[in-house]
Design an enzyme around this catalytic site. Structure first.
Site, PDB file in Angstrom:
ATOM      1  N   LYS A  76      34.604  50.477  19.001  1.00 32.17           N
ATOM      2  CA  LYS A  76      34.098  51.512  19.898  1.00 32.17           C
ATOM      3  C   LYS A  76      33.066  52.368  19.167  1.00 32.17           C
ATOM      4  O   LYS A  76      33.149  52.541  17.958  1.00 32.17           O
ATOM      5  CB  LYS A  76      35.248  52.396  20.375  1.00 32.17           C
ATOM      6  N   HIS A 113      37.643  56.279  22.276  1.00 25.71           N
ATOM      7  CA  HIS A 113      36.366  56.904  21.930  1.00 25.71           C
ATOM      8  C   HIS A 113      36.558  58.351  21.495  1.00 25.71           C
ATOM      9  O   HIS A 113      35.892  58.828  20.584  1.00 25.71           O
ATOM     10  CB  HIS A 113      35.401  56.835  23.125  1.00 25.71           C
ATOM     11  N   SER A 153      32.366  53.905  27.787  1.00 28.42           N
ATOM     12  CA  SER A 153      33.585  54.640  27.478  1.00 28.42           C
ATOM     13  C   SER A 153      34.187  55.128  28.788  1.00 28.42           C
ATOM     14  O   SER A 153      33.476  55.710  29.608  1.00 28.42           O
ATOM     15  CB  SER A 153      33.265  55.844  26.584  1.00 28.42           C
ATOM     16  N   GLY A 196      36.320  57.569  29.104  1.00 24.63           N
ATOM     17  CA  GLY A 196      36.365  59.027  29.056  1.00 24.63           C
ATOM     18  C   GLY A 196      35.007  59.713  29.049  1.00 24.63           C
ATOM     19  O   GLY A 196      34.849  60.786  29.630  1.00 24.63           O
TER      20      GLY A 196
END
Length: 128
Positions: free
Chosen positions: A26, A55, A97, A99
């Site tokens: 990531k 992340h 990602s 989030g």
């Protein structure tokens, strides 16, 4: 004569890209801002590590390190994944990602090309 703020001077020394030496992991794109009044200096940096389960794990570690003296403020502007094949000298940026949303992979790619000038660095928006 133009005088540089403490925050701007500190930003000059922040590596534009720091990623693991190989593997799939990531990554996040972080915008670092000056906290000093009247200083609108900012820089985007890339951070990617295999140790991060999420992340946000990368963001929490990096932002804590950069914000510790009160001069800088961090904002995550997206994330994705990186496939780094050091032997073949290839880096591929992709995905997003959950989030933070999808980073601007074109910006990430330019930062990685500067850090790894002898690599083939590519990106696309496919995959997770």
């Amino acid at each position: 004569m133009c005088t540089q703020t403490k925050a701007a001077a500190r930003m000059v020394n922040i590596p534009q890209a720091d990623i693991d030496p190989s593997g799939v992991f990531k990554y996040i794109l972080i915008r670092v801002h000056s906290r000093e009044q009247g200083d609108d200096t900012e820089v985007d940096i890339v951070r990617g590590y295999g140790w991060a389960e999420y992340h946000v794990d990368i963001y929490e570690k990096v932002s804590m390190e950069l914000e510790n003296d009160g001069l800088l403020d961090c904002e995550c502007v997206g994330g994705g994944r990186i496939r780094h094949d050091a032997q073949a000298k290839k880096i591929h940026v992709y995905g997003y990602s959950v989030g933070f949303g999808r980073a601007n992979h074109a910006v990430t790619t330019e930062k990685l090309k500067a850090r790894y000038p002898d690599y083939e660095v590519t990106w696309d928006n496919e995959g997770y």
